[in-house]
Structure formats: structure tokens, C-alpha cells
Design a protein around this motif. Structure first.
Motif, PDB file in Angstrom:
ATOM      1  N   HIS A  45     -21.196 -19.635 -15.729  1.00 39.00           N
ATOM      2  CA  HIS A  45     -20.655 -19.259 -14.426  1.00 39.00           C
ATOM      3  C   HIS A  45     -19.517 -20.210 -14.029  1.00 39.00           C
ATOM      4  O   HIS A  45     -18.475 -19.778 -13.531  1.00 39.00           O
ATOM      5  CB  HIS A  45     -21.762 -19.284 -13.360  1.00 39.00           C
ATOM      6  CG  HIS A  45     -21.254 -18.938 -11.999  1.00 39.00           C
ATOM      7  ND1 HIS A  45     -20.814 -19.875 -11.104  1.00 39.00           N
ATOM      8  CD2 HIS A  45     -21.078 -17.729 -11.386  1.00 39.00           C
ATOM      9  CE1 HIS A  45     -20.415 -19.288 -10.003  1.00 39.00           C
ATOM     10  NE2 HIS A  45     -20.565 -17.984 -10.146  1.00 39.00           N
ATOM     11  N   ASP A  46     -19.752 -21.494 -14.278  1.00 42.07           N
ATOM     12  CA  ASP A  46     -18.727 -22.493 -13.965  1.00 42.07           C
ATOM     13  C   ASP A  46     -17.482 -22.269 -14.821  1.00 42.07           C
ATOM     14  O   ASP A  46     -16.360 -22.392 -14.341  1.00 42.07           O
ATOM     15  CB  ASP A  46     -19.281 -23.907 -14.179  1.00 42.07           C
ATOM     16  CG  ASP A  46     -18.286 -24.969 -13.770  1.00 42.07           C
ATOM     17  OD1 ASP A  46     -17.750 -24.878 -12.641  1.00 42.07           O
ATOM     18  OD2 ASP A  46     -18.031 -25.880 -14.575  1.00 42.07           O
ATOM     19  N   ILE A  48     -16.494 -19.434 -16.125  1.00 35.60           N
ATOM     20  CA  ILE A  48     -15.819 -18.183 -15.756  1.00 35.60           C
ATOM     21  C   ILE A  48     -15.330 -18.243 -14.312  1.00 35.60           C
ATOM     22  O   ILE A  48     -14.140 -18.175 -14.043  1.00 35.60           O
ATOM     23  CB  ILE A  48     -16.757 -16.973 -15.960  1.00 35.60           C
ATOM     24  CG1 ILE A  48     -17.062 -16.814 -17.442  1.00 35.60           C
ATOM     25  CG2 ILE A  48     -16.131 -15.703 -15.402  1.00 35.60           C
ATOM     26  CD1 ILE A  48     -18.139 -15.801 -17.741  1.00 35.60           C
ATOM     27  N   GLU A  49     -16.257 -18.368 -13.381  1.00 33.69           N
ATOM     28  CA  GLU A  49     -15.916 -18.359 -11.967  1.00 33.69           C
ATOM     29  C   GLU A  49     -15.276 -19.670 -11.525  1.00 33.69           C
ATOM     30  O   GLU A  49     -14.355 -19.672 -10.733  1.00 33.69           O
ATOM     31  CB  GLU A  49     -17.173 -18.074 -11.126  1.00 33.69           C
ATOM     32  CG  GLU A  49     -17.773 -16.715 -11.352  1.00 33.69           C
ATOM     33  CD  GLU A  49     -16.835 -15.585 -10.963  1.00 33.69           C
ATOM     34  OE1 GLU A  49     -16.096 -15.754  -9.965  1.00 33.69           O
ATOM     35  OE2 GLU A  49     -16.817 -14.569 -11.664  1.00 33.69           O
ATOM     36  N   GLY A  50     -15.792 -20.782 -12.052  1.00 32.01           N
ATOM     37  CA  GLY A  50     -15.248 -22.090 -11.679  1.00 32.01           C
ATOM     38  C   GLY A  50     -13.819 -22.260 -12.166  1.00 32.01           C
ATOM     39  O   GLY A  50     -12.978 -22.852 -11.485  1.00 32.01           O
ATOM     40  N   THR A  52     -11.679 -19.860 -12.496  1.00 33.14           N
ATOM     41  CA  THR A  52     -10.881 -19.057 -11.573  1.00 33.14           C
ATOM     42  C   THR A  52     -10.688 -19.802 -10.258  1.00 33.14           C
ATOM     43  O   THR A  52      -9.579 -19.833  -9.708  1.00 33.14           O
ATOM     44  CB  THR A  52     -11.576 -17.699 -11.314  1.00 33.14           C
ATOM     45  OG1 THR A  52     -11.795 -17.055 -12.565  1.00 33.14           O
ATOM     46  CG2 THR A  52     -10.741 -16.819 -10.417  1.00 33.14           C
ATOM     47  N   GLU A  53     -11.770 -20.400  -9.777  1.00 33.91           N
ATOM     48  CA  GLU A  53     -11.670 -21.158  -8.522  1.00 33.91           C
ATOM     49  C   GLU A  53     -10.753 -22.365  -8.687  1.00 33.91           C
ATOM     50  O   GLU A  53      -9.935 -22.648  -7.809  1.00 33.91           O
ATOM     51  CB  GLU A  53     -13.060 -21.608  -8.071  1.00 33.91           C
ATOM     52  CG  GLU A  53     -13.943 -20.460  -7.619  1.00 33.91           C
ATOM     53  CD  GLU A  53     -15.382 -20.879  -7.414  1.00 33.91           C
ATOM     54  OE1 GLU A  53     -15.697 -22.077  -7.617  1.00 33.91           O
ATOM     55  OE2 GLU A  53     -16.190 -20.014  -7.055  1.00 33.91           O
ATOM     56  N   GLU A  56      -7.261 -21.139  -8.844  1.00 30.63           N
ATOM     57  CA  GLU A  56      -6.837 -20.763  -7.494  1.00 30.63           C
ATOM     58  C   GLU A  56      -6.509 -22.007  -6.666  1.00 30.63           C
ATOM     59  O   GLU A  56      -5.511 -22.041  -5.937  1.00 30.63           O
ATOM     60  CB  GLU A  56      -7.940 -19.932  -6.809  1.00 30.63           C
ATOM     61  CG  GLU A  56      -7.519 -19.269  -5.537  1.00 30.63           C
ATOM     62  CD  GLU A  56      -6.462 -18.209  -5.743  1.00 30.63           C
ATOM     63  OE1 GLU A  56      -5.638 -18.047  -4.828  1.00 30.63           O
ATOM     64  OE2 GLU A  56      -6.429 -17.553  -6.793  1.00 30.63           O
TER      65      GLU A  56
END
Length: 165
Positions: A45-46, A48-50, A52-53, A56
Motif C-alpha cells: 500500500h505504501d 502504491i498509494e504512498g 502517489t502521495e 503529489e
């Protein structure tokens, strides 16, 4: 309560052993495997999503830095325009001062020249009157055949002539 389950009737020792194995397996899964699975899922999750975060956040930081640089560049351009304006004003003031100084110097030189010309004109007029008077007296003496310089000087004929004209 003796129920007839047929071939499905388990032995109590086997049932107890199966229950113990199940509890041991559940304990092992809860203590060892599930935390690892959760950690791997959190890492995934980190990742993939992290990612992206973070991307960003980096993009927002880059935009902020860009805006800061743009504002700084605008301030520098404004300052450069102000400096150019001040330099132009100073240059115009220097030119005006030099022009005024030149005009004063020119006026002084023209006045001196006029004074010099006036003095030279007066001296030339005096010299010309004297020379014309001498030539006139000399010419009169030649016409008459004798020198009339003493008579002209005594009577002031030449001086009276120039005073009248």
C-alpha cells in the motif's frame, strides 16, 4: 445423550487432538503469519498509494518553489526597471546640468568676445581716425604744395570733422 452419528462420530482423543492442533495453528497464524501478511500489505500500500502521495507532495512542493522563484524573478525585474528608471533620470539630470553649464560657459565666452570686439572696435576707430586725419593732412599738404600739419593741429580741424560726423 448418545447420539448415533455413524461414521462421523469422532473419538474424544482425536477430537481433543484436532482441537489442540487447530488452536496451535490459529495461534501460529495470529502470531507469525498474519503480522507478516499485514506488513507486506502495508508495504505494498505504501509503495502504491504512498508513492502517489509522495509524488503529489513533491509536485506541490515543486509548484510552491516555482511560484516562489517566479515571484522572486518578478521582484528582480521590478527592481531592475526601477534602477533603469533611476539611471535614466540621473543621466537626464547630468545632461541637463552639463547643458546648463555649457550654456553659461557659452554666454560668458560670447560676453567676453563682445567686450573684446567692442574694445577692439573702439581702438580701431581711434587708430583709423588718427590715420585718416594724418592722411587727410598729408594729402592736403600735397595738394597745397606745403605742409599744413601745424595749421591742422592748431585749429583741430580733423577732430572737429570726426566730432561732427
Amino acid at each position: 445423550m448418545d447420539m448415533e452419528l455413524g461414521p462421523l462420530k469422532p473419538e474424544p482423543v482425536e477430537l481433543l487432538f484436532g482441537l489442540l492442533c487447530f488452536l496451535l495453528l490459529a495461534w501460529l497464524l495470529g502470531r507469525r503469519v498474519l503480522p507478516r501478511v499485514e506488513r507486506v500489505l502495508a508495504e505494498r500500500h505504501d509503495a502504491i498509494e504512498g508513492g502517489t502521495e509522495r509524488a503529489e507532495a513533491l509536485r506541490a512542493e515543486a509548484e510552491q518553489a516555482f511560484e516562489d522563484r517566479r515571484r522572486e524573478l518578478d521582484r528582480a525585474r521590478h527592481e531592475a526597471a526601477r534602477i533603469r528608471q533611476e539611471a535614466a533620470e540621473q543621466g537626464a539630470a547630468l545632461i541637463a546640468a552639463a547643458r546648463a553649464e555649457g550654456v553659461l560657459e557659452r554666454d560668458r565666452l560670447v560676453a567676453e568676445a563682445h567686450d573684446r570686439i567692442s574694445v577692439d572696435r573702439t581702438l580701431a576707430a581711434v587708430s583709423l581716425r588718427q590715420d585718416v586725419g594724418e592722411l587727410a593732412v598729408d594729402l592736403a599738404g600735397r595738394v597745397v604744395g606745403e605742409s599744413v600739419a601745424a595749421v591742422a593741429a592748431q585749429r583741430g580741424t580733423v577732430g572737429r570733422f570726426f566730432d561732427e560726423h
